[in-house]
Design a protein around this motif. Structure first.
Motif, short mmCIF file in Angstrom:
data_model
loop_
_atom_site.label_atom_id
_atom_site.label_comp_id
_atom_site.label_asym_id
_atom_site.label_seq_id
_atom_site.Cartn_x
_atom_site.Cartn_y
_atom_site.Cartn_z
N TYR A 41 -12.63 -0.50 -7.77
CA TYR A 41 -12.57 0.90 -8.14
C TYR A 41 -11.11 1.33 -8.17
CZ TYR A 41 -17.58 1.68 -7.76
OH TYR A 41 -18.93 1.66 -7.98
N TYR A 57 -4.46 8.82 -4.26
CA TYR A 57 -4.18 9.58 -3.04
C TYR A 57 -2.92 10.42 -3.25
CZ TYR A 57 -7.56 7.04 -0.16
OH TYR A 57 -8.71 6.54 0.37
N GLN A 104 0.18 12.41 -0.99
CA GLN A 104 0.79 12.48 0.33
C GLN A 104 1.95 13.45 0.35
OE1 GLN A 104 2.53 8.85 1.98
NE2 GLN A 104 2.01 9.50 4.05
N GLN A 128 2.75 13.81 6.57
CA GLN A 128 1.29 13.85 6.64
C GLN A 128 0.71 12.53 6.14
OE1 GLN A 128 -0.69 17.24 4.95
NE2 GLN A 128 0.97 18.64 5.47
N GLY A 129 -0.52 12.26 6.51
CA GLY A 129 -1.18 11.08 5.98
C GLY A 129 -1.64 11.31 4.56
N PRO A 130 -1.88 10.22 3.82
CA PRO A 130 -2.38 10.37 2.45
C PRO A 130 -3.74 11.08 2.43
CG PRO A 130 -1.62 8.13 2.85
CD PRO A 130 -1.66 8.82 4.17
N GLN A 154 -11.61 9.24 -7.35
CA GLN A 154 -11.92 7.82 -7.50
C GLN A 154 -12.82 7.63 -8.72
OE1 GLN A 154 -14.77 5.71 -4.72
NE2 GLN A 154 -12.88 4.70 -4.12
N TYR A 203 -0.30 8.14 -5.08
CA TYR A 203 -0.51 6.70 -5.04
C TYR A 203 -1.76 6.33 -5.84
CZ TYR A 203 2.69 6.61 -1.02
OH TYR A 203 3.77 6.73 -0.18
N THR A 244 -13.76 -5.05 -0.11
CA THR A 244 -12.39 -4.81 0.37
C THR A 244 -12.39 -3.72 1.43
OG1 THR A 244 -11.51 -5.38 -1.78
CG2 THR A 244 -10.08 -4.15 -0.32
N ASN A 245 -11.76 -3.98 2.54
CA ASN A 245 -11.74 -3.02 3.63
C ASN A 245 -10.42 -2.30 3.78
OD1 ASN A 245 -14.41 -3.59 4.60
ND2 ASN A 245 -13.60 -5.54 5.26
N LYS A 246 -9.39 -2.81 3.19
CA LYS A 246 -8.09 -2.20 3.38
C LYS A 246 -7.55 -1.68 2.05
CE LYS A 246 -6.02 -6.77 2.99
NZ LYS A 246 -5.56 -7.94 3.75
N LEU A 247 -6.72 -0.65 2.16
CA LEU A 247 -6.08 -0.09 1.00
C LEU A 247 -4.69 -0.69 0.86
CD1 LEU A 247 -6.99 3.69 1.46
CD2 LEU A 247 -8.20 1.95 0.14
N PHE A 264 -1.22 0.03 -0.76
CA PHE A 264 -0.43 1.07 -1.41
C PHE A 264 0.81 0.46 -2.04
CE2 PHE A 264 -2.23 5.10 0.12
CZ PHE A 264 -3.03 4.67 1.15
N GLY A 265 1.20 0.99 -3.20
CA GLY A 265 2.51 0.69 -3.77
C GLY A 265 3.49 1.73 -3.26
N THR A 266 4.55 1.95 -4.01
CA THR A 266 5.55 2.94 -3.60
C THR A 266 5.22 4.33 -4.11
OG1 THR A 266 6.90 2.31 -5.49
CG2 THR A 266 7.44 1.30 -3.37
N TYR A 324 -8.82 2.19 10.81
CA TYR A 324 -7.71 1.42 10.27
C TYR A 324 -6.40 1.95 10.84
CZ TYR A 324 -11.28 0.68 6.65
OH TYR A 324 -12.45 0.40 5.97
N TYR A 374 -2.24 1.85 9.86
CA TYR A 374 -1.24 1.56 8.85
C TYR A 374 0.13 1.95 9.39
CZ TYR A 374 -4.85 1.06 5.25
OH TYR A 374 -5.93 0.64 4.51
N GLY A 382 5.08 3.05 0.60
CA GLY A 382 3.70 3.40 0.85
C GLY A 382 3.23 2.83 2.17
N PRO A 383 2.14 3.32 2.69
CA PRO A 383 1.60 2.78 3.93
C PRO A 383 1.25 1.31 3.80
CG PRO A 383 0.59 4.90 3.41
CD PRO A 383 1.36 4.48 2.20
N LEU A 404 0.01 5.44 10.96
CA LEU A 404 -1.11 6.22 10.45
C LEU A 404 -2.42 5.58 10.84
CD1 LEU A 404 0.35 6.75 6.89
CD2 LEU A 404 -0.14 8.61 8.47
N GLY A 445 -16.42 0.64 3.47
CA GLY A 445 -15.17 0.00 3.12
C GLY A 445 -14.40 0.67 2.01
N TYR A 490 -12.26 7.42 2.90
CA TYR A 490 -11.10 7.22 3.78
C TYR A 490 -10.51 8.58 4.13
CZ TYR A 490 -9.14 2.46 4.29
OH TYR A 490 -8.84 1.19 4.68
N PHE A 509 -7.29 10.01 6.48
CA PHE A 509 -6.12 9.68 7.29
C PHE A 509 -5.80 10.80 8.27
CE2 PHE A 509 -4.07 5.85 5.66
CZ PHE A 509 -4.72 5.65 4.46
N GLY A 510 -5.24 10.41 9.41
CA GLY A 510 -4.65 11.38 10.31
C GLY A 510 -3.25 11.73 9.86
N SER A 511 -2.61 12.59 10.61
CA SER A 511 -1.26 13.03 10.25
C SER A 511 -0.18 12.08 10.73
CB SER A 511 -0.99 14.43 10.81
OG SER A 511 -1.86 15.38 10.19
#
Lengths: 110, 113
Positions: A32, A36, A38, A42-44, A49, A87, A95-98, A100-102, B33, B35, B42-43, B91, B98, B102, B104-106
């Motif tokens: 998918y 995001y 950011q 702060q977090g993303p 999606q 992002y 897949t469980n993890k994301l 990220f690029g820059t 998770y 990060y 990026g994270p 983070l 999965g 998602y 995220f916290g701060s």
């Protein structure tokens, strides 16, 4: 996981529509596409999606062509508060993890 | 507030000290998770829990790093013998599955001096 390529930065003015394009040539069949946002310190935050064609929600639209090798995030009528890093990520299924690029730093000016 | 909470928000520590961060996920999310994000990047994924089980760890997670989620609820990330290169935003995120949802916290901003 598919790697993504997006512009490092973009500039816009308040009230304009902004389109940020992301390339993901190696996207897998079960991947998918997720965007995001950011803000500093702060977090993303999840924006939108999609898997194919077009998805729209209250904040953005996501356009995905038939080959799915790219996608475009469209932000209608941006305001100063839309200044942030955006992002593009691909993945999904098991897949469980994301990954990220820059990201793309969008700067909205008055 | 039913979001992801992280504590502390900021931490300054001297090189060589140990630090521990806490993450409280959204209560109904069984996936958690960690990060790490450095300036301009990026994270980067560190590790992932499903309930209390730690299912994946990144190569970034050296032996000085340890994460736990003892009861499948909150999680802690400990860094032993901190180095200046550990300075970053840490983070935490949680998810009910999965791919979807998602949140995220701060983050906790760590500065090692």
């Amino acid at each position: 996981l598919a790697k993504t390529t997006q512009p490092i930065s973009m500039d816009s003015y308040e009230g304009q529509e902004v389109n940020i394009t992301c390339s993901h040539n190696n996207i897998a069949t079960n991947d998918y596409i997720t965007w995001y946002q950011q803000f500093p310190s702060q977090g993303p935050r999840f924006i939108i999606q999609g898997y194919k064609t077009k998805v729209t929600n209250e904040v953005a639209s996501l356009f995905i062509p038939a080959d799915r090798k790219s996608s475009t995030l469209s932000l209608p009528r941006v305001s100063l508060s839309d200044t942030a890093v955006y992002y593009c990520l691909v993945g999904g299924g098991a897949t469980n993890k994301l990954i990220f690029g820059t990201g793309t730093l969008l700067a909205v000016q008055p | 507030d039913t979001g992801v909470s992280q504590d502390p928000r900021h931490k300054i520590t001297k090189r060589g000290q140990n630090v521990t961060f806490r993450c409280d996920p959204i209560s109904e999310h069984n996936r958690l998770y960690w990060y790490r994000q450095t300036l301009g990047q990026g994270p980067e994924f560190l590790t992932y829990f499903q309930n209390e089980a730690q299912l994946e760890k990144s190569r970034l997670l050296s032996d000085r790093f340890s994460a736990e989620r003892p009861k499948g609820s909150f999680s802690t990330l400990e860094i032993q013998r901190t180095e200046q290169g550990d300075s970053a935003m840490y983070l935490c995120a949680s998810s009910p599955s999965g791919r979807d949802g998602y949140t995220f916290g701060s983050g906790t901003r760590l500065t090692v001096v």
